[in-house]
Design an enzyme around this catalytic site. Sequence first.
Site, PDB file in Angstrom:
ATOM      1  N   CYS A 104       0.858  -1.188   0.000  1.00 18.98           N
ATOM      2  CA  CYS A 104       0.000   0.000   0.000  1.00 18.98           C
ATOM      3  C   CYS A 104       0.897   1.241   0.000  1.00 18.98           C
ATOM      4  O   CYS A 104       2.124   1.157   0.100  1.00 18.98           O
ATOM      5  CB  CYS A 104      -0.894   0.004   1.234  1.00 18.98           C
TER       6      CYS A 104
ATOM      7  N   HIS B 264       3.498   1.913  11.703  1.00 13.26           N
ATOM      8  CA  HIS B 264       2.277   1.674  12.468  1.00 13.26           C
ATOM      9  C   HIS B 264       1.922   2.798  13.424  1.00 13.26           C
ATOM     10  O   HIS B 264       0.831   2.818  13.984  1.00 13.26           O
ATOM     11  CB  HIS B 264       2.416   0.364  13.261  1.00 13.26           C
TER      12      HIS B 264
ATOM     13  N   CYS C  56       2.287   5.979   8.893  1.00 15.49           N
ATOM     14  CA  CYS C  56       1.366   6.135   7.774  1.00 15.49           C
ATOM     15  C   CYS C  56       0.472   7.351   8.021  1.00 15.49           C
ATOM     16  O   CYS C  56      -0.052   7.531   9.129  1.00 15.49           O
ATOM     17  CB  CYS C  56       0.513   4.886   7.624  1.00 15.49           C
TER      18      CYS C  56
ATOM     19  N   HIS D 162      -1.711  -4.906  19.135  1.00 17.33           N
ATOM     20  CA  HIS D 162      -1.185  -4.503  17.825  1.00 17.33           C
ATOM     21  C   HIS D 162      -0.483  -3.152  17.958  1.00 17.33           C
ATOM     22  O   HIS D 162      -0.963  -2.256  18.646  1.00 17.33           O
ATOM     23  CB  HIS D 162      -2.323  -4.404  16.804  1.00 17.33           C
TER      24      HIS D 162
ATOM     25  N   GLU E 232      -0.175  -0.580  16.102  1.00 22.60           N
ATOM     26  CA  GLU E 232      -0.966   0.609  15.765  1.00 22.60           C
ATOM     27  C   GLU E 232      -1.929   0.952  16.894  1.00 22.60           C
ATOM     28  O   GLU E 232      -2.065   2.120  17.278  1.00 22.60           O
ATOM     29  CB  GLU E 232      -1.753   0.400  14.465  1.00 22.60           C
TER      30      GLU E 232
ATOM     31  N   THR F 299      -6.773   1.309  11.588  1.00 22.92           N
ATOM     32  CA  THR F 299      -6.962   1.486  10.141  1.00 22.92           C
ATOM     33  C   THR F 299      -7.003   0.180   9.376  1.00 22.92           C
ATOM     34  O   THR F 299      -7.619   0.099   8.308  1.00 22.92           O
ATOM     35  CB  THR F 299      -5.843   2.366   9.550  1.00 22.92           C
TER      36      THR F 299
ATOM     37  N   SER G 290       1.679  -5.548   3.191  1.00 25.93           N
ATOM     38  CA  SER G 290       3.105  -5.502   3.520  1.00 25.93           C
ATOM     39  C   SER G 290       3.921  -6.504   2.717  1.00 25.93           C
ATOM     40  O   SER G 290       5.124  -6.636   2.933  1.00 25.93           O
ATOM     41  CB  SER G 290       3.309  -5.786   5.018  1.00 25.93           C
TER      42      SER G 290
END
Length: 344
Positions: free
Chosen positions: A15, A77, A99, A127, A129, A166, A266
Amino acid sequence: MNVDRVLLAEPRGFCAGVEMAIKALAWMVRTFEPPVYCYHEIVHNKIVVERFERQGVVFVDDIAEVPEGRPIMLSAHGSAPEVVSAAAERGSFVVDSVCPLVTKVHHEVKVRSGKGYRIVYVGHDGHEEAVGTMAVAPDSINRVESVAEVDALPEFDQPVALLAQTTLSHRDWEGVAVRVRERFPDVWTPGRSDLCFATTNRQSSLLAMAPECDAIVVIGSSNSSNTRALEKLAREAGCERVYRINVADQVPDDLDGIVGVTAGASAPEELVEAVLARLAPQNGIDVVSITDEDEYFPPPRAIRELQGSIEMASTALLGGALLERPAMDDRSLPASDVLAALTE
């Protein structure tokens, strides 16, 4: 193996955020003497991480592990504010490759908490993020990832805002979000969804091809949230044989019929190419495309400044005209090519 056809999902793989982060870390590797330090894995992919480790990148889970004065990159992240501050104090050169979509959520958390909201955040426990986002306003956030956890929330005296990790799949998000709105009818939500457009696109292309597939191969690492979401979605779509793999050698030998192939955000394209070569479909490859994905995130500011300094120094040393030097076209350089060059 007797594969008739391969249906290849489009979009798939890297991405815009991953593209940006990989190219930024590659710039640091090429600029500084090793070791270069990175807080957490730059992206959740084993191949990418190992490729950078061979170039002298050291991945750490605590900024205190970084020797003072070394260059530091913060992962895509997103990092807690205290981590960003600690890196700035410790590192000689610091790049935050978060990001932009994650930055948007961090901003929403900061603004809503500042206005007195209680934030219900939908995200996976542990996680990176989710950890980084919750650290923006830890006293104002309740994390949930199931309807049962929403039901267990207390009644709040303050207004409620609903935000999300996200990389959640729409299916993971939708039921939980509906229940939050039922419990808190006046809940605030952002005008633009927190869910990553790239995650959504990859899921949509998978769903478009799934009904025709006898088996589906999902390429990506087990610690990649969006890859796991693709694997789960393929199973929920009714495909009996679904395989998440890291490398082509993990593709089963007994696949036949029509095989769908996709890759998490990824996963490098070189892995997709290796899987297609192993499948060797007798009647070729059909691309299943649901949209043209042309989103681009420019390098982090610190990298842009580094690029500009190197360009000016090189031009001056070669006797060129500074005002006439060509600008670097980062957008035209795919991260897959940058990653491949790290093996040279």
